[in-house]
Write an enzyme that holds these catalytic residues in place. Structure first.
Site, PDB file in Angstrom:
ATOM      1  N   CYS A  17      -3.796 -10.957   0.096  1.00 11.57           N
ATOM      2  CA  CYS A  17      -4.859 -11.807  -0.445  1.00 11.57           C
ATOM      3  C   CYS A  17      -4.557 -12.243  -1.877  1.00 11.57           C
ATOM      4  O   CYS A  17      -5.112 -13.229  -2.360  1.00 11.57           O
ATOM      5  CB  CYS A  17      -6.204 -11.094  -0.375  1.00 11.57           C
ATOM      6  SG  CYS A  17      -6.250  -9.528  -1.261  1.00 11.57           S
ATOM      7  N   ASN A  18      -3.687 -11.530  -2.566  1.00 21.40           N
ATOM      8  CA  ASN A  18      -3.394 -11.853  -3.961  1.00 21.40           C
ATOM      9  C   ASN A  18      -2.017 -12.446  -4.196  1.00 21.40           C
ATOM     10  O   ASN A  18      -1.687 -12.799  -5.321  1.00 21.40           O
ATOM     11  CB  ASN A  18      -3.546 -10.607  -4.838  1.00 21.40           C
ATOM     12  CG  ASN A  18      -4.998 -10.250  -5.021  1.00 21.40           C
ATOM     13  OD1 ASN A  18      -5.839 -11.124  -5.180  1.00 21.40           O
ATOM     14  ND2 ASN A  18      -5.298  -8.970  -4.967  1.00 21.40           N
ATOM     15  N   GLU A  71      -2.753   0.120  -7.890  1.00 19.71           N
ATOM     16  CA  GLU A  71      -3.237  -0.054  -6.524  1.00 19.71           C
ATOM     17  C   GLU A  71      -2.116   0.300  -5.544  1.00 19.71           C
ATOM     18  O   GLU A  71      -0.968  -0.073  -5.743  1.00 19.71           O
ATOM     19  CB  GLU A  71      -3.701  -1.512  -6.394  1.00 19.71           C
ATOM     20  CG  GLU A  71      -4.155  -1.942  -5.043  1.00 19.71           C
ATOM     21  CD  GLU A  71      -3.046  -2.566  -4.225  1.00 19.71           C
ATOM     22  OE1 GLU A  71      -2.977  -2.194  -3.049  1.00 19.71           O
ATOM     23  OE2 GLU A  71      -2.261  -3.371  -4.725  1.00 19.71           O
TER      24      GLU A  71
END
Length: 172
Positions: free
Chosen positions: A56-57, A123
């Site tokens: 998503c990034n 993360e």
């Protein structure tokens, strides 16, 4: 071998653009086949290996070539492919694409795998996504010795970073 990383991520593009360029895991294999065929037609070089990391990034394409490729030719062909494949105008993509050759690409892969290039520092999900991307590339025959070594080293660096620092200890 020449190594290039081309991509778009949370540093270079707003979420609306990143979402339009992202590939779901169910189409990564066919996207890799299509990308390799497109680059083979457009870029006058011996193109051999590719991996697509799409989250998503970020959407990043890691390429290894036998010859010294023109970064401009590969960048142009990749933008054209992303534009055609994802239905996004090239003019909308161009300002957001980055190109990282050789050691910059290696450093970037290490940072991504370690969670240092994430929106949330440390993360851990990106490491699993990177491993999935490598697995997809291997399954379709797009992963060769050069990229395999890059990613195995990236995974080892990520493990070392997690084992010797407090990164991720307080991530949200």
């Amino acid at each position: 071998m020449q190594l290039l990383t081309l991509g778009i991520n949370h540093h270079t593009a707003p979420i609306e653009v990143r979402e339009r360029v992202a590939f779901g895991p169910e189409i990564l294999s066919s996207a890799l086949h299509d990308f390799r065929a497109h680059i083979g037609r457009k870029a006058p070089m011996h193109f051999t290996e590719a991996t697509i990391l799409s989250t998503c990034n970020r959407t990043e394409i890691y390429c290894a070539c036998n010859e010294n490729p023109s970064v401009d030719i590969l960048k142009e062909a990749s933008i054209q492919w992303l534009s055609n494949t994802q239905g996004v105008a090239q003019d909308d993509l161009q300002p957001h694409i980055y190109t990282l050759p050789q050691s910059e690409a290696v450093r970037h892969a290490f940072r991504v795998a370690s969670g240092l290039d994430s929106m949330v520092l440390g993360e851990t999900q990106i490491l699993g996504q990177m491993k999935d991307a490598v697995r997809h590339a291997d399954e379709v025959g797009a992963l060769g010795t050069y990229l395999n070594q890059l990613f195995q080293k990236s995974f080892a660096v990520a493990k070392e970073v997690r084992g010797t620092t407090a990164i991720g200890a307080n991530s949200i």
